[in-house]
Design a protein around this motif. Structure first.
Motif, PDB file in Angstrom:
ATOM      1  N   PRO A  65       0.832  -1.209   0.000  1.00  0.00           N
ATOM      2  CA  PRO A  65       0.000   0.000   0.000  1.00  0.00           C
ATOM      3  C   PRO A  65       0.868   1.261   0.000  1.00  0.00           C
ATOM      4  O   PRO A  65       2.030   1.232   0.411  1.00  0.00           O
ATOM      5  CB  PRO A  65      -0.796  -0.113   1.298  1.00  0.00           C
ATOM      6  CG  PRO A  65      -0.009  -1.019   2.171  1.00  0.00           C
ATOM      7  CD  PRO A  65       0.755  -1.936   1.267  1.00  0.00           C
ATOM      8  N   ASP A  66       0.305   2.341  -0.474  1.00  0.00           N
ATOM      9  CA  ASP A  66       0.940   3.660  -0.379  1.00  0.00           C
ATOM     10  C   ASP A  66      -0.139   4.609   0.124  1.00  0.00           C
ATOM     11  O   ASP A  66      -1.307   4.240   0.212  1.00  0.00           O
ATOM     12  CB  ASP A  66       1.506   4.105  -1.726  1.00  0.00           C
ATOM     13  CG  ASP A  66       2.649   5.121  -1.571  1.00  0.00           C
ATOM     14  OD1 ASP A  66       2.730   5.776  -0.517  1.00  0.00           O
ATOM     15  OD2 ASP A  66       3.433   5.270  -2.523  1.00  0.00           O
ATOM     16  N   ARG A  67       0.253   5.814   0.459  1.00  0.00           N
ATOM     17  CA  ARG A  67      -0.691   6.757   1.050  1.00  0.00           C
ATOM     18  C   ARG A  67      -0.443   8.151   0.481  1.00  0.00           C
ATOM     19  O   ARG A  67       0.685   8.633   0.485  1.00  0.00           O
ATOM     20  CB  ARG A  67      -0.487   6.761   2.568  1.00  0.00           C
ATOM     21  CG  ARG A  67      -1.477   7.554   3.341  1.00  0.00           C
ATOM     22  CD  ARG A  67      -1.165   7.532   4.845  1.00  0.00           C
ATOM     23  NE  ARG A  67      -0.849   6.226   5.372  1.00  0.00           N
ATOM     24  CZ  ARG A  67      -1.740   5.391   5.908  1.00  0.00           C
ATOM     25  NH1 ARG A  67      -2.995   5.743   5.990  1.00  0.00           N
ATOM     26  NH2 ARG A  67      -1.371   4.226   6.381  1.00  0.00           N
ATOM     27  N   ILE A  69      -0.522  11.782   1.120  1.00  0.00           N
ATOM     28  CA  ILE A  69      -0.538  12.514   2.392  1.00  0.00           C
ATOM     29  C   ILE A  69      -0.714  14.026   2.233  1.00  0.00           C
ATOM     30  O   ILE A  69      -0.930  14.716   3.214  1.00  0.00           O
ATOM     31  CB  ILE A  69       0.722  12.204   3.236  1.00  0.00           C
ATOM     32  CG1 ILE A  69       1.997  12.442   2.442  1.00  0.00           C
ATOM     33  CG2 ILE A  69       0.677  10.775   3.739  1.00  0.00           C
ATOM     34  CD1 ILE A  69       3.270  12.191   3.229  1.00  0.00           C
ATOM     35  N   LYS A  98      -4.747  11.232   8.290  1.00  0.00           N
ATOM     36  CA  LYS A  98      -3.559  10.390   8.125  1.00  0.00           C
ATOM     37  C   LYS A  98      -3.276  10.047   6.670  1.00  0.00           C
ATOM     38  O   LYS A  98      -2.486   9.174   6.374  1.00  0.00           O
ATOM     39  CB  LYS A  98      -3.704   9.113   8.956  1.00  0.00           C
ATOM     40  CG  LYS A  98      -3.765   9.394  10.446  1.00  0.00           C
ATOM     41  CD  LYS A  98      -3.880   8.128  11.239  1.00  0.00           C
ATOM     42  CE  LYS A  98      -3.947   8.474  12.724  1.00  0.00           C
ATOM     43  NZ  LYS A  98      -4.064   7.300  13.559  1.00  0.00           N
ATOM     44  N   GLY A  99      -3.936  10.738   5.755  1.00  0.00           N
ATOM     45  CA  GLY A  99      -3.734  10.495   4.331  1.00  0.00           C
ATOM     46  C   GLY A  99      -4.681   9.440   3.795  1.00  0.00           C
ATOM     47  O   GLY A  99      -5.380   8.757   4.547  1.00  0.00           O
ATOM     48  N   LEU A 100      -4.686   9.321   2.492  1.00  0.00           N
ATOM     49  CA  LEU A 100      -5.584   8.407   1.791  1.00  0.00           C
ATOM     50  C   LEU A 100      -4.793   7.198   1.316  1.00  0.00           C
ATOM     51  O   LEU A 100      -3.868   7.329   0.514  1.00  0.00           O
ATOM     52  CB  LEU A 100      -6.224   9.138   0.608  1.00  0.00           C
ATOM     53  CG  LEU A 100      -7.172   8.349  -0.265  1.00  0.00           C
ATOM     54  CD1 LEU A 100      -8.354   7.810   0.534  1.00  0.00           C
ATOM     55  CD2 LEU A 100      -7.655   9.221  -1.413  1.00  0.00           C
ATOM     56  N   THR A 101      -5.160   6.007   1.809  1.00  0.00           N
ATOM     57  CA  THR A 101      -4.449   4.771   1.465  1.00  0.00           C
ATOM     58  C   THR A 101      -4.887   4.261   0.096  1.00  0.00           C
ATOM     59  O   THR A 101      -6.078   4.230  -0.211  1.00  0.00           O
ATOM     60  CB  THR A 101      -4.704   3.682   2.534  1.00  0.00           C
ATOM     61  OG1 THR A 101      -4.237   4.173   3.787  1.00  0.00           O
ATOM     62  CG2 THR A 101      -3.986   2.395   2.192  1.00  0.00           C
ATOM     63  N   ASP A 103      -4.476   0.829  -1.666  1.00  0.00           N
ATOM     64  CA  ASP A 103      -4.059  -0.556  -1.455  1.00  0.00           C
ATOM     65  C   ASP A 103      -3.500  -1.155  -2.743  1.00  0.00           C
ATOM     66  O   ASP A 103      -3.869  -0.742  -3.845  1.00  0.00           O
ATOM     67  CB  ASP A 103      -5.250  -1.393  -0.961  1.00  0.00           C
ATOM     68  CG  ASP A 103      -5.622  -1.059   0.474  1.00  0.00           C
ATOM     69  OD1 ASP A 103      -4.708  -0.837   1.293  1.00  0.00           O
ATOM     70  OD2 ASP A 103      -6.828  -1.019   0.780  1.00  0.00           O
ATOM     71  N   GLU A 139       3.475   8.779   0.723  1.00  0.00           N
ATOM     72  CA  GLU A 139       4.311   8.250   1.799  1.00  0.00           C
ATOM     73  C   GLU A 139       5.514   7.471   1.252  1.00  0.00           C
ATOM     74  O   GLU A 139       6.634   7.657   1.721  1.00  0.00           O
ATOM     75  CB  GLU A 139       3.446   7.353   2.690  1.00  0.00           C
ATOM     76  CG  GLU A 139       4.103   6.889   3.963  1.00  0.00           C
ATOM     77  CD  GLU A 139       3.108   6.132   4.824  1.00  0.00           C
ATOM     78  OE1 GLU A 139       2.694   6.688   5.852  1.00  0.00           O
ATOM     79  OE2 GLU A 139       2.748   4.995   4.450  1.00  0.00           O
TER      80      GLU A 139
END
Length: 185
Positions: A65-67, A69, A98-101, A103, A139
């Protein structure tokens, strides 16, 4: 010999399937690590508006996953990730703390009425037909600059996207309709 022919045929078949199944990266798409960002757009804003929205699609082609931010742009004091939601019949908008993940193997669409970029304290109006650079911060993938195509004030999607199948943000282009005037009833 037969096994070799089957192996070569299997490899050729697998290559063909992979080329058809794998979604190509379009020229206007932007890659950031395992992420592909596409259909970046915004709506024009009236004179004096202090905020503007940014919309895009992020696909995670990786295995982790990445986010998303945050972001930045020369046209605004700050760029934040926001979410709109309905709570007890009331539309609410708030920053995604906390940011948008994103997936692995998934696609996240930032669109009106849901997740979006919020450009705060605009320095000038966003004008239809312009392109506005925005630097997104992830992220893991780091920073990447995308260009938002500025559409009309009430646009529901980017020009050329298949909203309603017309490629006009849900509006039909009557000039592209076939001429049926010679048909007999």
């Amino acid at each position: 010999m037969l096994i070799r022919k089957l192996t070569l045929a299997s490899i050729a078949c697998a290559a063909l399937v992979a080329s058809v199944v794998a979604a190509p990266v379009r020229a206007d798409d932007v890659k950031a690590g395992d992420l592909v960002i596409s259909q970046a757009w915004s709506r024009a804003t009236p004179n004096g508006a202090k905020i503007g929205g940014g919309y895009l699609t992020i696909e995670n082609k990786g295995s982790a996953p990445d986010r998303l931010i945050g972001g930045s742009s020369d046209v605004a004091a700050s760029v934040q990730v926001h979410e709109m939601s309905m709570e007890n019949g009331v539309m609410k908008m708030r920053p995604v703390e906390k940011g948008l993940t994103i997936d692995p193997g998934k696609t996240v669409k930032l669109a009106p009425g849901g997740y979006h970029l919020m450009m705060m304290d605009l320095k000038a109006p966003l004008k239809q037909g312009d392109k506005v650079p925005v630097t997104l911060e992830f992220e893991k993938a780091g920073k990447v600059t995308v260009s938002l195509d500025i559409e009309g004030v009430g646009a529901q999607g980017p020009a050329g996207a298949s909203a309603g199948g017309s490629g006009m943000g849900g509006k039909m282009d009557m000039k592209k309709m076939p001429d049926h005037s010679g048909m007999k009833m």
